[in-house]
Motif scaffolding. Structure first.
Motif, short mmCIF file in Angstrom:
data_model
loop_
_atom_site.label_atom_id
_atom_site.label_comp_id
_atom_site.label_asym_id
_atom_site.label_seq_id
_atom_site.Cartn_x
_atom_site.Cartn_y
_atom_site.Cartn_z
N GLY A 257 61.43 25.18 80.85
CA GLY A 257 60.34 25.49 81.76
C GLY A 257 59.83 26.92 81.66
N HIS A 258 60.45 27.75 80.80
CA HIS A 258 60.03 29.15 80.68
C HIS A 258 59.37 29.43 79.33
CE1 HIS A 258 62.00 30.08 84.43
NE2 HIS A 258 63.07 29.43 83.98
N PHE A 259 60.00 29.04 78.25
CA PHE A 259 59.41 29.19 76.92
C PHE A 259 60.12 28.26 75.96
CE2 PHE A 259 62.81 32.32 76.80
CZ PHE A 259 63.33 32.20 75.53
N SER A 260 59.49 28.06 74.81
CA SER A 260 60.06 27.20 73.77
C SER A 260 60.86 28.03 72.78
CB SER A 260 58.94 26.47 73.03
OG SER A 260 58.18 25.70 73.92
N ASP A 261 61.97 27.47 72.35
CA ASP A 261 62.80 28.13 71.34
C ASP A 261 62.31 27.81 69.93
OD1 ASP A 261 64.91 29.23 73.10
OD2 ASP A 261 65.23 27.11 73.54
N ILE A 262 61.68 26.67 69.78
CA ILE A 262 61.25 26.21 68.46
C ILE A 262 59.99 25.36 68.63
CG2 ILE A 262 62.76 24.17 68.57
CD1 ILE A 262 63.22 24.54 65.53
N ALA A 263 59.07 25.52 67.69
CA ALA A 263 57.85 24.72 67.71
C ALA A 263 57.58 24.25 66.29
CB ALA A 263 56.67 25.52 68.23
N THR A 264 57.12 23.02 66.17
CA THR A 264 56.78 22.44 64.87
C THR A 264 55.28 22.15 64.88
OG1 THR A 264 58.94 21.40 64.71
CG2 THR A 264 57.23 20.53 63.29
N ILE A 265 54.59 22.68 63.89
CA ILE A 265 53.17 22.42 63.71
C ILE A 265 53.04 21.61 62.43
CG2 ILE A 265 50.87 23.45 63.49
CD1 ILE A 265 52.39 24.27 66.07
N ALA A 266 52.44 20.44 62.54
CA ALA A 266 52.32 19.56 61.38
C ALA A 266 50.87 19.15 61.21
CB ALA A 266 53.20 18.33 61.54
N GLY A 267 50.51 18.96 60.01
CA GLY A 267 49.18 18.52 59.61
C GLY A 267 49.28 18.25 58.13
N ASP B 236 74.95 32.38 74.81
CA ASP B 236 75.65 31.11 74.68
C ASP B 236 74.63 29.97 74.76
OD1 ASP B 236 77.18 28.79 74.96
OD2 ASP B 236 78.75 29.85 76.08
N GLY B 237 74.61 29.13 73.75
CA GLY B 237 73.67 28.02 73.70
C GLY B 237 73.85 27.00 74.80
N TRP C 269 71.35 25.44 63.14
CA TRP C 269 71.45 24.18 63.90
C TRP C 269 70.06 23.70 64.32
CZ3 TRP C 269 70.19 23.32 69.08
CH2 TRP C 269 70.58 22.08 69.58
N MET C 270 69.22 24.63 64.77
CA MET C 270 67.85 24.25 65.17
C MET C 270 67.08 23.66 63.99
SD MET C 270 66.67 27.52 67.37
CE MET C 270 67.10 27.76 69.08
N LEU C 271 67.25 24.27 62.81
CA LEU C 271 66.53 23.81 61.63
C LEU C 271 67.05 22.48 61.12
CD1 LEU C 271 66.19 27.19 59.72
CD2 LEU C 271 64.50 26.05 61.18
N VAL C 272 68.35 22.31 61.11
CA VAL C 272 68.94 21.04 60.65
C VAL C 272 68.40 19.88 61.49
CG1 VAL C 272 71.11 19.73 60.60
CG2 VAL C 272 71.00 22.00 59.59
N ASN C 273 68.22 20.11 62.77
CA ASN C 273 67.69 19.07 63.64
C ASN C 273 66.21 18.79 63.39
OD1 ASN C 273 69.97 18.21 65.17
ND2 ASN C 273 69.95 20.23 66.12
N ARG C 274 65.57 19.58 62.53
CA ARG C 274 64.16 19.37 62.15
C ARG C 274 64.06 19.09 60.65
NH1 ARG C 274 64.87 19.44 66.52
NH2 ARG C 274 63.79 20.32 68.29
N PHE D 170 59.92 22.77 71.77
CA PHE D 170 61.19 22.39 72.37
C PHE D 170 61.89 23.61 72.97
CE2 PHE D 170 60.29 19.80 68.70
CZ PHE D 170 60.38 18.51 69.20
N SER D 171 62.50 23.44 74.11
CA SER D 171 63.39 24.43 74.70
C SER D 171 64.79 23.87 74.57
CB SER D 171 63.05 24.68 76.17
OG SER D 171 61.78 25.25 76.30
N LEU D 172 65.57 24.42 73.67
CA LEU D 172 66.89 23.88 73.39
C LEU D 172 67.98 24.47 74.27
CD1 LEU D 172 66.58 23.88 69.51
CD2 LEU D 172 66.15 22.00 71.09
N VAL D 173 67.81 25.70 74.69
CA VAL D 173 68.80 26.37 75.54
C VAL D 173 68.48 26.00 76.99
CG1 VAL D 173 69.75 28.58 76.25
CG2 VAL D 173 69.05 28.24 73.89
N PRO D 174 69.43 25.44 77.73
CA PRO D 174 69.15 25.00 79.10
C PRO D 174 68.50 26.06 79.98
CG PRO D 174 71.33 24.24 78.43
CD PRO D 174 70.82 25.15 77.34
N SER D 175 68.87 27.32 79.83
CA SER D 175 68.29 28.36 80.68
C SER D 175 66.84 28.66 80.33
CB SER D 175 69.12 29.64 80.61
OG SER D 175 69.13 30.16 79.30
#
Length: 116
Positions: free
Chosen positions: A44-54, A68-69, A98-103, A36-41
């Motif tokens: 399309g450039h990089f992800s701010d957070i990634a979840t790997i599950a298995g 500024d977020g 905030w990023m973690l709470v949303n996960r 996920f890219s949470l910061v609008p800027s």
């Protein structure tokens, strides 16, 4: 280099947060990756957070700083609390929380934290 630029670089990578949740049975879930890219800027450039599950779930968060977020400026987002290093750190940790709470995780779930 300006002091505020150095501080921004120091905060630019509050990275490599490794978070583990309760183990899942191997039968319950196959390997999956969500980024996920949470910061609008950052879109399309990089992800701010990634979840790997298995069998287990690991959440990676990186590149979190005092930008500024809500900033939509792609290459030079507005930095909050210029010249106030402690407040910049607090803001960056708030963003990580905030990023973690949303996960369905929290700061107490952090296993490893690297600050540059």
């Amino acid at each position: 280099m300006k002091t505020s630029s150095i501080q921004s670089l120091v905060l630019a990578t509050l990275g490599s947060l490794h978070l583990l949740s309760s183990p899942l049975r191997a039968d319950d879930q196959q390997f999956s990756k969500l980024a996920f890219s949470l910061v609008p800027s950052h879109q399309g450039h990089f992800s701010d957070i990634a979840t790997i599950a298995g069998r287990n779930r690991t959440i990676f968060v990186w590149g979190v700083g005092a930008e500024d977020g809500d900033s939509t400026t792609q290459y030079a987002p507005e930095v909050r609390f210029r010249g106030e290093f402690a407040k910049q750190c607090d803001y960056a940790l708030d963003k990580i929380g905030w990023m973690l709470v949303n996960r369905n995780a929290g700061l107490a779930d952090i296993v490893m934290l690297r600050v540059y």
